[in-house]
Design an enzyme around this catalytic site. Structure first.
Site, PDB file in Angstrom:
ATOM      1  N   ASP A  38       4.328   0.752   3.945  1.00 32.32           N
ATOM      2  CA  ASP A  38       3.126   0.976   3.150  1.00 32.32           C
ATOM      3  C   ASP A  38       2.203   1.893   3.927  1.00 32.32           C
ATOM      4  O   ASP A  38       1.876   1.604   5.083  1.00 32.32           O
ATOM      5  CB  ASP A  38       2.408  -0.331   2.799  1.00 32.32           C
ATOM      6  CG  ASP A  38       1.534  -0.183   1.562  1.00 32.32           C
ATOM      7  OD1 ASP A  38       0.632   0.681   1.575  1.00 32.32           O
ATOM      8  OD2 ASP A  38       1.755  -0.913   0.590  1.00 32.32           O
ATOM      9  N   ASP A  73       4.016   8.034   5.505  1.00 34.51           N
ATOM     10  CA  ASP A  73       3.821   8.531   4.150  1.00 34.51           C
ATOM     11  C   ASP A  73       5.173   8.994   3.613  1.00 34.51           C
ATOM     12  O   ASP A  73       5.722  10.000   4.069  1.00 34.51           O
ATOM     13  CB  ASP A  73       2.827   9.690   4.184  1.00 34.51           C
ATOM     14  CG  ASP A  73       2.600  10.322   2.824  1.00 34.51           C
ATOM     15  OD1 ASP A  73       3.154   9.826   1.821  1.00 34.51           O
ATOM     16  OD2 ASP A  73       1.857  11.327   2.771  1.00 34.51           O
ATOM     17  N   ILE A  74       5.731   8.297   2.635  1.00 34.98           N
ATOM     18  CA  ILE A  74       7.064   8.618   2.161  1.00 34.98           C
ATOM     19  C   ILE A  74       7.065   9.779   1.164  1.00 34.98           C
ATOM     20  O   ILE A  74       8.125  10.150   0.645  1.00 34.98           O
ATOM     21  CB  ILE A  74       7.779   7.380   1.560  1.00 34.98           C
ATOM     22  CG1 ILE A  74       6.900   6.600   0.582  1.00 34.98           C
ATOM     23  CG2 ILE A  74       8.245   6.465   2.681  1.00 34.98           C
ATOM     24  CD1 ILE A  74       6.774   7.206  -0.765  1.00 34.98           C
ATOM     25  N   TYR A 164       1.059  10.624 -13.959  1.00 33.86           N
ATOM     26  CA  TYR A 164       1.782   9.373 -13.724  1.00 33.86           C
ATOM     27  C   TYR A 164       2.980   9.260 -14.663  1.00 33.86           C
ATOM     28  O   TYR A 164       4.095   8.912 -14.247  1.00 33.86           O
ATOM     29  CB  TYR A 164       0.811   8.215 -13.935  1.00 33.86           C
ATOM     30  CG  TYR A 164       1.387   6.829 -13.790  1.00 33.86           C
ATOM     31  CD1 TYR A 164       1.627   6.278 -12.533  1.00 33.86           C
ATOM     32  CD2 TYR A 164       1.654   6.054 -14.916  1.00 33.86           C
ATOM     33  CE1 TYR A 164       2.136   4.986 -12.407  1.00 33.86           C
ATOM     34  CE2 TYR A 164       2.152   4.773 -14.796  1.00 33.86           C
ATOM     35  CZ  TYR A 164       2.394   4.247 -13.540  1.00 33.86           C
ATOM     36  OH  TYR A 164       2.901   2.969 -13.419  1.00 33.86           O
ATOM     37  N   LYS A 168       6.965   9.073 -13.639  1.00 35.11           N
ATOM     38  CA  LYS A 168       7.788   7.919 -13.981  1.00 35.11           C
ATOM     39  C   LYS A 168       8.988   8.323 -14.824  1.00 35.11           C
ATOM     40  O   LYS A 168      10.078   7.734 -14.704  1.00 35.11           O
ATOM     41  CB  LYS A 168       6.939   6.863 -14.695  1.00 35.11           C
ATOM     42  CG  LYS A 168       5.903   6.203 -13.796  1.00 35.11           C
ATOM     43  CD  LYS A 168       6.533   5.607 -12.544  1.00 35.11           C
ATOM     44  CE  LYS A 168       5.582   4.767 -11.744  1.00 35.11           C
ATOM     45  NZ  LYS A 168       6.204   4.252 -10.490  1.00 35.11           N
ATOM     46  N   THR A 198      -1.469  -6.117 -11.349  1.00 32.51           N
ATOM     47  CA  THR A 198      -1.604  -5.462 -10.044  1.00 32.51           C
ATOM     48  C   THR A 198      -2.846  -4.585 -10.047  1.00 32.51           C
ATOM     49  O   THR A 198      -3.513  -4.431 -11.074  1.00 32.51           O
ATOM     50  CB  THR A 198      -0.386  -4.571  -9.743  1.00 32.51           C
ATOM     51  OG1 THR A 198      -0.371  -3.477 -10.675  1.00 32.51           O
ATOM     52  CG2 THR A 198       0.924  -5.356  -9.865  1.00 32.51           C
TER      53      THR A 198
END
Length: 303
Positions: A38, A73-74, A164, A168, A198
């Site tokens: 994370d 940071d991925i 977003y 996705k 969430t």
């Protein structure tokens, strides 16, 4: 401790909070050794801190599990590679990756800036690619492994989250491509479209009629990471989990086709297409239209 994932090594991105944290805890509780990733940013992607990943590692350790933290940071190739490298250094193998890292920058399309588009695509879509890319090379050599991407019902479209939604939708195509390309190496790939409470779901601009908790989603992910799912040959699928509900999304396919005698012209298409090939109704468009009608009625009543 359970044993549904006994002996497996699983890396989870976005694992410091919400669904990612629930997945990391559930995987550890079922016997997996977990790499907790994370970057520790806010919903908008600001103020990174490694403390959230460290806290989940401590929580897993306190419950008798085994985990290590990675705060990289991925959205960068180096970050995705480091996640995999840490798994190999710590545990010697990698059996599954679950990509949950994500941010939101909500804006209507006609107002959206490049700075609101690029980071969302980078975190969700590229962040899934960087991890899949590095993990798939290891899994190909092992002749086994599981890739899990996280999508959203918003891949159908969104009123004010085009960035977003596009990310996705891209994740679904990436997962299906991974399922096709890696099948002969014994690697599976699936996507989950969760509906759970969430930080991010609180920003969904439409009412969520079916919603559950992060732990509901974690149970499905643990299953998809397991040998039971591999034995059932589950790959290339998109599942929704919303509380007690689990659903599978249809594979894309043609609905109807029409053929011309000779070349098409705009005029021939105008005469032919509406009544023959037609359209596939967009469910969300009707919801948006109904909301607009209700808003107009409310304004008229007030006036």
């Amino acid at each position: 401790m359970g044993n549904f994932l006994a002996g497996k090594v699983v890396a989870v991105t976005g694992a410091g909070r919400g669904i990612g944290r629930a997945v990391a805890l559930a995987a550890a509780a079922e016997g997996a050794r977990v790499v907790v990733n994370d970057h520790g940013v806010s919903v908008e992607g600001a103020q990174p801190t490694s403390s959230v990943a460290d806290a989940v590692v401590e929580e897993i350790g306190s419950a008798g599990g085994d985990a290590v933290a990675v705060a990289d940071d991925i959205s960068t190739m180096a970050g995705g590679q480091r996640l995999v490298d840490v798994a190999l250094e710590a545990y010697g193998r990698l059996d599954g990756v679950v990509c949950l890292a994500g941010i939101l920058r909500e804006r209507m399309l006609f107002n959206m800036s490049e700075d609101e588009w690029d980071p969302v695509i980078a975190t969700h879509l590229k962040g899934t690619f960087t991890v899949f890319r590095a993990a798939s090379a290891v899994m190909r050599g092992q002749r086994s492994g599981t890739l899990i991407g996280f999508t959203s019902g918003n891949h159908q479209g969104s009123v004010s989250q085009a960035n977003y939604s596009a990310a996705k939708g891209g994740i679904i195509s990436l997962v299906r491509s991974a399922a096709l390309g890696l099948h002969k190496y014994g690697v599976t790939a699936n996507a989950v479209a969760p509906v759970a409470r969430t930080r991010m779901s609180a920003n969904v601009p439409m009412e969520l009629k079916e919603i559950g908790e992060p732990e509901d989603v974690a149970a499905l992910v643990v299953y998809l990471l397991s040998e039971r799912a591999r034995a059932a040959e589950i790959t290339g699928q998109v599942y929704t989990v919303a509380g007690p509900k689990i659903a599978v999304w249809a594979q894309p396919r043609e609905l109807r086709a029409g053929y011309a005698e000779g070349a098409w012209t705009p005029e021939r298409i105008a005469d032919f297409l509406p009544g023959t090939v037609g359209v596939d109704p967009m469910p969300l468009l009707e919801q948006v239209a109904e909301m607009a009608r209700a808003a107009r009625a409310a304004r008229a009543a007030e006036g």
